[in-house]
Design an enzyme around this catalytic site. Structure first.
Site, PDB file in Angstrom:
ATOM      1  N   ASN A 115      51.454 -30.137  -9.826  1.00 31.34           N
ATOM      2  CA  ASN A 115      50.502 -29.688  -8.813  1.00 31.34           C
ATOM      3  C   ASN A 115      51.046 -30.076  -7.439  1.00 31.34           C
ATOM      4  O   ASN A 115      51.675 -31.128  -7.288  1.00 31.34           O
ATOM      5  CB  ASN A 115      49.157 -30.402  -9.045  1.00 31.34           C
ATOM      6  N   HIS A 117      49.817 -30.978  -3.574  1.00 35.31           N
ATOM      7  CA  HIS A 117      48.623 -31.355  -2.814  1.00 35.31           C
ATOM      8  C   HIS A 117      49.023 -31.655  -1.367  1.00 35.31           C
ATOM      9  O   HIS A 117      50.056 -32.303  -1.133  1.00 35.31           O
ATOM     10  CB  HIS A 117      47.950 -32.581  -3.451  1.00 35.31           C
ATOM     11  N   GLU A 188      55.243 -28.744   2.119  1.00 34.86           N
ATOM     12  CA  GLU A 188      54.904 -28.100   0.845  1.00 34.86           C
ATOM     13  C   GLU A 188      55.931 -27.075   0.395  1.00 34.86           C
ATOM     14  O   GLU A 188      56.371 -27.078  -0.763  1.00 34.86           O
ATOM     15  CB  GLU A 188      53.534 -27.414   0.945  1.00 34.86           C
TER      16      GLU A 188
HETATM   17  C1  GAR Z   1      47.965 -25.724  -0.410  1.00 33.46           C
HETATM   18  O1  GAR Z   1      47.878 -26.430   0.804  1.00 33.46           O
HETATM   19  C2  GAR Z   1      47.962 -26.684  -1.570  1.00 33.46           C
HETATM   20  O2  GAR Z   1      48.635 -27.876  -1.316  1.00 33.46           O
HETATM   21  C3  GAR Z   1      46.483 -26.917  -1.731  1.00 33.46           C
HETATM   22  O3  GAR Z   1      45.906 -25.646  -1.577  1.00 33.46           O
HETATM   23  C4  GAR Z   1      46.707 -24.909  -0.653  1.00 33.46           C
HETATM   24  C5  GAR Z   1      47.006 -23.563  -1.243  1.00 33.46           C
HETATM   25  O4  GAR Z   1      47.685 -22.754  -0.324  1.00 33.46           O
HETATM   26  N1  GAR Z   1      46.155 -27.529  -2.991  1.00 33.46           N
HETATM   27  C6  GAR Z   1      45.195 -28.435  -3.131  1.00 33.46           C
HETATM   28  O5  GAR Z   1      44.481 -28.787  -2.210  1.00 33.46           O
HETATM   29  C7  GAR Z   1      45.061 -29.024  -4.530  1.00 33.46           C
HETATM   30  N2  GAR Z   1      44.155 -30.110  -4.521  1.00 33.46           N
HETATM   31  P1  GAR Z   1      48.496 -21.486  -0.786  1.00 33.46           P
HETATM   32  O6  GAR Z   1      47.570 -20.686  -1.709  1.00 33.46           O
HETATM   33  O7  GAR Z   1      48.788 -20.745   0.485  1.00 33.46           O
HETATM   34  O8  GAR Z   1      49.732 -21.951  -1.504  1.00 33.46           O
END
Ligand code: GAR
Length: 221
Positions: A115, A117, A188
């Site tokens: 995952n 985050h 990320e």
């Molecule tokens: C990302 O920032 C990811 O890290 C987060 O959701 C976003 C999705 O963006 N995930 C979480 O918060 C998990 N707890 P994306 O759909 O543009 O990749």
């Protein structure tokens, strides 16, 4: 070389929203930066997500498995497992997948789910910390460093052995939106493909419940 995975390490990506992390994986694959990893399928927890459009544009098989279509967590896990069984992934990547996975799913893919985050876990993680909230939390607390974390998934939300983290400096003019965008761009979209590649190249060492990315391949026990 012993332990090299031969060219086709299949990766399924689970998404819920914008899919920018999925886009980073697709770009890495197109630029041949994923090593032996190959994206094999995208599963969305909601219809009409931008992530699904990105999957289709890249020619990846895509499906929607919505939690609200199933009466229980166990039924949802079974549906996800059945959908993924067609693709036989070696790794499942949660790339902004905001639906809870149950023990049946997590057990089936033990040590094969990661995952991403958008904070330096264990800070600003867990249920409730999604979207802008981790970034709002960082700013409210006055933290000077935030970042992103990739971890293996266990039964708890945003929890499990940390594989890779990358820090990002907080700036005085940051808003949650600015910080979110910078954490994505500077952390990320870099560490998620790097982790997928390391796993596919068998460069992850498990030791006493912790995990480390290594330069050399890890020999089987
Ligand atoms: C990302 O920032 C990811 O890290 C987060 O959701 C976003 C999705 O963006 N995930 C979480 O918060 C998990 N707890 P994306 O759909 O543009 O990749």
């Amino acid at each position: 070389m012993p332990g090299v995975r031969s060219g086709n390490f299949k990766v399924a990506v689970l998404v819920s929203g914008g899919g920018t992390n999925l886009a980073a994986l697709i770009k890495s694959q197109q630029e041949q930066q994923l090593g032996p990893a190959r994206l094999c399928a995208v599963i969305a927890s909601r219809p009409q997500t931008l992530a699904l459009d990105r999957a289709k544009a890249a020619g990846l098989p895509a499906a929607v498995v919505s939690r609200k279509s199933y009466p229980s967590q166990a039924a949802y896990d079974a549906a996800l497992l059945q959908t993924l069984a067609v693709y036989q992934p070696d790794l499942v990547v949660l790339a902004g997948f905001l639906t809870r996975l149950g023990p049946d799913f997590i057990h089936h893919y033990d040590r094969r789910i990661i995952n991403i985050h958008p904070s330096l876990l264990p800070s600003f993680g867990g249920s409730g910390f999604y979207g802008l909230r981790p970034h709002q939390g960082v700013l409210d607390y006055g933290c000077k460093i935030t970042g992103a974390t990739v971890h293996f998934v266990d039964a708890a939300y945003d929890h499990g052995p940390i594989l890779l983290q990358k820090p990002v400096a907080v700036q005085p003019e940051d808003t949650p939106e600015l910080l979110q965008a910078r954490v994505m761009r500077e952390a990320e979209w870099i560490i998620l493909p790097a982790c997928v590649r390391a796993i596919a190249e068998n460069r992850v060492l498990w030791k006493d419940g912790r995990v480390y990315i290594t330069k050399q391949q890890v020999q089987p026990d």
